[in-house]
Design an enzyme around this catalytic site. Structure first.
Site, mmCIF file in Angstrom:
data_model
loop_
_atom_site.group_PDB
_atom_site.id
_atom_site.type_symbol
_atom_site.label_atom_id
_atom_site.label_comp_id
_atom_site.label_asym_id
_atom_site.label_seq_id
_atom_site.Cartn_x
_atom_site.Cartn_y
_atom_site.Cartn_z
ATOM 1 N N GLY A 17 0.771 -1.239 0.000
ATOM 2 C CA GLY A 17 0.000 0.000 0.000
ATOM 3 C C GLY A 17 0.798 1.282 0.000
ATOM 4 N N SER A 18 1.999 1.277 -0.617
ATOM 5 C CA SER A 18 2.767 2.529 -0.602
ATOM 6 C C SER A 18 2.086 3.608 -1.459
ATOM 7 C CB SER A 18 4.207 2.300 -1.062
ATOM 8 O OG SER A 18 4.247 1.961 -2.425
ATOM 9 N N ASN A 19 1.409 3.206 -2.528
ATOM 10 C CA ASN A 19 0.661 4.200 -3.316
ATOM 11 C C ASN A 19 -0.533 4.719 -2.531
ATOM 12 O OD1 ASN A 19 1.651 4.614 -6.237
ATOM 13 N ND2 ASN A 19 1.948 2.424 -5.845
ATOM 14 N N MET A 97 -4.537 -7.176 -6.941
ATOM 15 C CA MET A 97 -4.049 -8.276 -7.790
ATOM 16 C C MET A 97 -5.162 -9.123 -8.408
ATOM 17 S SD MET A 97 -0.911 -7.626 -7.699
ATOM 18 C CE MET A 97 -0.041 -9.050 -8.333
ATOM 19 N N ARG A 98 -6.300 -8.493 -8.671
ATOM 20 C CA ARG A 98 -7.400 -9.227 -9.309
ATOM 21 C C ARG A 98 -7.857 -8.452 -10.538
ATOM 22 N NH1 ARG A 98 -8.758 -14.026 -6.266
ATOM 23 N NH2 ARG A 98 -7.568 -13.670 -4.373
ATOM 24 N N ASN A 114 -5.862 2.525 -12.627
ATOM 25 C CA ASN A 114 -4.811 1.648 -12.097
ATOM 26 C C ASN A 114 -3.453 2.272 -12.373
ATOM 27 O OD1 ASN A 114 -3.674 -0.813 -11.040
ATOM 28 N ND2 ASN A 114 -3.190 -1.413 -13.146
ATOM 29 N N HIS A 116 0.631 1.129 -13.034
ATOM 30 C CA HIS A 116 1.432 -0.045 -13.397
ATOM 31 C C HIS A 116 2.896 0.369 -13.563
ATOM 32 C CE1 HIS A 116 2.276 -3.960 -15.054
ATOM 33 N NE2 HIS A 116 2.965 -3.368 -16.014
HETATM 34 C C1 GRF Z 1 2.786 -0.723 -7.709
HETATM 35 O O1 GRF Z 1 4.105 -0.810 -8.121
HETATM 36 C C2 GRF Z 1 1.841 -0.617 -8.866
HETATM 37 O O2 GRF Z 1 2.451 -0.101 -9.985
HETATM 38 C C3 GRF Z 1 1.420 -2.055 -9.098
HETATM 39 O O3 GRF Z 1 1.406 -2.633 -7.835
HETATM 40 C C4 GRF Z 1 2.343 -1.986 -6.988
HETATM 41 C C5 GRF Z 1 1.655 -1.700 -5.699
HETATM 42 O O4 GRF Z 1 2.556 -1.237 -4.759
HETATM 43 N N1 GRF Z 1 0.148 -2.105 -9.758
HETATM 44 P P1 GRF Z 1 2.059 -0.625 -3.391
HETATM 45 O O5 GRF Z 1 1.231 -1.700 -2.703
HETATM 46 O O6 GRF Z 1 1.264 0.597 -3.700
HETATM 47 O O7 GRF Z 1 3.326 -0.336 -2.646
#
Ligand code: GRF
Length: 209
Positions: A17-19, A97-98, A114, A116
């Site tokens: 969940g860093s984003n 992841m779904r 999303n 990526h």
């Molecule tokens: C990110 O690198 C994003 O690009 C991909 O999954 C990762 C999630 O990372 N879809 P985080 O859980 O937000 O750290």
């Protein structure tokens, strides 16, 4: 002057969940005119759920059912209901992841995004930064896109480039990409906030004569 209406967002994630943190921090600091209404994970122990609690955001674990890469259709319908009940207008996938299907895509058309870790359409799928390294690329990056039924597909909204250095390892490259993700994702969400704020100012206003 009236304050712009805040965009209600729902965040879905399966991992660290860093984003999600980057987004919640921008909201808390007042940089982002959004309101996190709900964080949902398909993984019971996912750190993203602890993070939601840390920020005082409503959160839920959604048992995904028997499939590995998607939700069972009735579970996906349940997810739609949870997000609607929370009043969510924009669904933000942050390491979810779904693959989503009709229930969600129909309920939130062009309102699911999303991020990526590659310059799509190059390297969709898992560990995209490693794919870029193995392919001998000199530049990679990250992409924010609308979500459709295919993996890491859908209209591209924004990208940021990252140079691949001669001595890069998978870890060092991934770290630089994630650093940029944490800027790019909130910036794209800010554009949705702007549009939402403007649109809601016009609601109920009599058309100019
Ligand atoms: C990110 O690198 C994003 O690009 C991909 O999954 C990762 C999630 O990372 N879809 P985080 O859980 O937000 O750290």
């Amino acid at each position: 002057m009236t304050e712009m209406k805040r965009l209600p967002v729902g965040i879905l994630g399966s991992g660290k969940g860093s984003n999600c943190r980057a987004i919640l921090e921008r909201i808390r600091s007042g940089d982002l005119a959004a309101e996190a209404r709900l964080v949902v994970s398909d993984v019971l122990e996912a750190p993203i759920l602890d993070m939601a609690r840390e920020f005082g955001v409503a959160n839920a674990y959604l048992p995904p059912g028997r499939f590995r890469t998607r939700l069972e259709p009735d579970v996906e319908q349940q997810l739609v209901q949870m997000l609607r009940d929370a009043g969510v207008e924009l669904v933000v996938l942050a390491g979810f992841m779904r693959v989503l299907h009709e229930p969600m895509l129909k309920a939130f058309p062009r309102r699911i995004i999303n991020i990526h870790p590659s310059l799509l359409p190059k390297f969709p799928g898992l560990e995209a930064w490693k794919q870029a390294l193995v392919a001998g690329e000199t530049v990679t990056g990250c992409t924010v896109h609308y979500v459709d039924e295919q993996i890491d597909h859908g209209q591209i909204l924004a990208q940021k480039e990252v140079k691949i250095l001669p001595n890069d390892t998978a870890e060092s490259l991934h770290a630089r990409i994630q650093f940029l993700e944490h800027q790019l994702y909130p910036a794209v969400i800010a554009e949705f906030c702007q549009r939402y704020g403007k649109a809601s100012q016009h609601v109920g206003r009599r058309p100019d004569k």
